[in-house]
Design a protein around this motif. Sequence first.
Motif, PDB file in Angstrom:
ATOM      1  N   LYS A  46      29.204  46.682  32.657  1.00 32.09           N
ATOM      2  CA  LYS A  46      30.430  47.425  32.339  1.00 32.09           C
ATOM      3  C   LYS A  46      31.660  46.555  32.570  1.00 32.09           C
ATOM      4  O   LYS A  46      32.538  46.454  31.714  1.00 32.09           O
ATOM      5  N   THR A  47      31.708  45.927  33.742  1.00 31.76           N
ATOM      6  CA  THR A  47      32.890  45.139  34.094  1.00 31.76           C
ATOM      7  C   THR A  47      32.996  43.923  33.178  1.00 31.76           C
ATOM      8  O   THR A  47      34.077  43.607  32.663  1.00 31.76           O
ATOM      9  N   THR A  48      31.858  43.260  32.952  1.00 29.80           N
ATOM     10  CA  THR A  48      31.839  42.105  32.047  1.00 29.80           C
ATOM     11  C   THR A  48      32.304  42.517  30.652  1.00 29.80           C
ATOM     12  O   THR A  48      33.105  41.821  30.024  1.00 29.80           O
ATOM     13  N   LEU A  52      38.409  51.166  37.894  1.00 28.08           N
ATOM     14  CA  LEU A  52      38.231  52.406  38.648  1.00 28.08           C
ATOM     15  C   LEU A  52      37.059  52.326  39.620  1.00 28.08           C
ATOM     16  O   LEU A  52      36.666  53.320  40.218  1.00 28.08           O
ATOM     17  N   ASP A  53      36.495  51.141  39.745  1.00 31.31           N
ATOM     18  CA  ASP A  53      35.385  50.985  40.687  1.00 31.31           C
ATOM     19  C   ASP A  53      35.967  50.795  42.084  1.00 31.31           C
ATOM     20  O   ASP A  53      35.868  49.730  42.694  1.00 31.31           O
ATOM     21  N   ILE A  54      36.563  51.905  42.570  1.00 29.69           N
ATOM     22  CA  ILE A  54      37.317  51.836  43.823  1.00 29.69           C
ATOM     23  C   ILE A  54      36.372  51.572  44.986  1.00 29.69           C
ATOM     24  O   ILE A  54      35.328  52.191  45.095  1.00 29.69           O
ATOM     25  N   ARG A  90      36.156  46.616  44.025  1.00 25.94           N
ATOM     26  CA  ARG A  90      36.839  46.069  42.853  1.00 25.94           C
ATOM     27  C   ARG A  90      36.308  44.684  42.509  1.00 25.94           C
ATOM     28  O   ARG A  90      36.030  43.861  43.375  1.00 25.94           O
ATOM     29  N   ASN A  91      36.108  44.432  41.245  1.00 27.57           N
ATOM     30  CA  ASN A  91      35.767  43.075  40.838  1.00 27.57           C
ATOM     31  C   ASN A  91      36.247  42.678  39.453  1.00 27.57           C
ATOM     32  O   ASN A  91      36.082  41.545  39.043  1.00 27.57           O
ATOM     33  N   LEU A  92      36.865  43.613  38.755  1.00 23.40           N
ATOM     34  CA  LEU A  92      37.435  43.246  37.457  1.00 23.40           C
ATOM     35  C   LEU A  92      38.499  42.158  37.658  1.00 23.40           C
ATOM     36  O   LEU A  92      38.651  41.254  36.833  1.00 23.40           O
ATOM     37  N   ILE A 152      39.000  51.706  30.672  1.00 21.49           N
ATOM     38  CA  ILE A 152      38.765  52.181  32.033  1.00 21.49           C
ATOM     39  C   ILE A 152      37.366  51.731  32.452  1.00 21.49           C
ATOM     40  O   ILE A 152      36.367  52.181  31.900  1.00 21.49           O
ATOM     41  N   ASP A 153      37.324  50.807  33.411  1.00 21.79           N
ATOM     42  CA  ASP A 153      36.040  50.289  33.908  1.00 21.79           C
ATOM     43  C   ASP A 153      35.501  51.271  34.944  1.00 21.79           C
ATOM     44  O   ASP A 153      36.045  51.420  36.024  1.00 21.79           O
ATOM     45  N   CYS A 154      34.420  51.943  34.565  1.00 25.11           N
ATOM     46  CA  CYS A 154      33.881  53.056  35.338  1.00 25.11           C
ATOM     47  C   CYS A 154      32.903  52.551  36.399  1.00 25.11           C
ATOM     48  O   CYS A 154      32.173  51.596  36.152  1.00 25.11           O
TER      49      CYS A 154
END
Lengths: 270, 223
Positions: free
Chosen positions: A16-18, A39-41, A44-46, A119-121
């Motif tokens: 997802k993030t990639t 949004l990967d609270i 975070r890695n985006l 939105i990165d879920c």
Amino acid sequence: MGKAIVITSGKGGVGKTTSSANIGIALAMMGKRVCLIDLDIGLRNLDVVLGLDNRVMYDIVDVADGRAKLVQALVKDKRFDDLLYLLPAAQNTDKNAVNQEQVKDIVDELKPDFDYVFIDCPAGIEQGFINAVSGADGAIVVTTPEISAVRDADRVIGLLEQHPLKESPNLIINRIRTSLMQDDSYMDIDEITTHLGINLLGVILDDDKVISTSNIGKSIVMDPDNPTAQGYRNVARRLEGETVPLMNINNSVKKEGFWNKLTHLFSHKK
Amino acid sequence: MQSAVLKGTQSGYEVILNESSSLEQINIDLKNLLNRLSESNLKKSEDIKLNIRIGNRLFSQEQKNTIMENINSYHGLSVGHFMSNVLTKEDAEAKFKQKYIEPMSKTIRNGQEVNIDGDVLFFGNVHEGGKLFASGNIYNMGNIKGIVQAGYPDNEDKLIIGNLHNAQQVRVGEQYDIVSDNPINNKESTVVYVNDLHLLSYGKINELKEINPKFFNRIGGII
Ligand SMILES: Nc1ncnc2c1ncn2[C@@H]1O[C@H](COP(=O)(O)OP(=O)(O)OP(=O)(O)O)[C@@H](O)[C@H]1O
Ligand SMILES: [Mg+2]
């Protein structure tokens, strides 16, 4: 007015993030204004994938709680003029630190200024998923050809169908390796697409360079010749409404194999 | 006009109640009627069941009870049936459901559950982890890779008919099978049912007559 698209999967670690980073960059390279929301609270890695981690000042929880204004929290990616921004996740809290309304308000505030808001879920179907979906107009569901990933994608598509967004969900199949297709625990592209029954937005090859580039804050999509990069650029063009034929997986993989063999041959001779 | 009138029919006696009269009036008139009746030439030994026609209305159980008490108080008289020309919506729907087979074309995804009241003719997909439950029979023409149950929750008289070899579980009433433990090798239509020993069993469509004669008969098969 831009469009907000949530990138989701159910299963964790499927890309997802990639995908968020590479599709966002591909669109920025086409001249579109893009904002990526992490949004990967808590995880975070985006920001790391984009190489923006040391520029983060505020995060989405700061914005939601009124400690910072939205514009203050946005991190600009200098590589793309004024086109690509990131709204980082918070690291020191959990997924319940923001709620649906807060996310929706933030997304709604961003949409007029951007062509795309991605939105990165986070993985899973709990609060984090509900938050991520609440402000979205459309969804991209990411899966790999692994059966367990496809099952989770099915679950997520079911949830999206029960509470439909403005647009019906799209599918990306990530980390395709032709050598795996013979294996029983992997499904092929046609099987996955007919099974899940949603529009196929693109297929992305498995490529070690995805990992090696993201570790140094670069993104594979900027490599003009790489077939995996081509996959992400094709997704971006399809989002823009272009008709782009699906990449011929076999050819691009064979070609790689051929060159690999060749290099192998040369290194042997040395 | 009398609110309660006695009428002899081939099948016995009927009391016809005027549908626009009040219950009080009916019970008064009924008493008068029954007084006359018990004085008349009826043999004391003979027990008489009276069917009560109530026209285009419905009585509650309490209302029926007042009429029944009234009639039972006369020696040798009792109430057969109350007969109304109308049905409640609920009863009408239940009657309709008995005959109705719900056609359904739907994809039931992982984690979703669909419950059907009655029989279903299924053209859709049940994905792995999806559940299709019907209180009646399931006739499958679709693609079932998940869990299906006929006779939900506990009716063992129901059947599942169709291609089921890809399912994860088949259940009828409270009996179930994990299909991979007990593969349905047959790629044609299978009939899943519960036998006399309360075991889930598998048969073919041309064996329906033996599997469930009642069902076979109801759908027009000649035994
Ligand atoms: N096409 C690809 N080829 C090779 N590696 C990939 C590919 N896509 C993703 N990866 C790698 O897989 C790992 C997980 O990817 P990513 O972080 O994007 O997944 P995610 O779905 O966001 O995970 P999470 O659920 O934890 O948020 C990363 O190491 C990433 O570099
Ligand atoms: Mg992620």
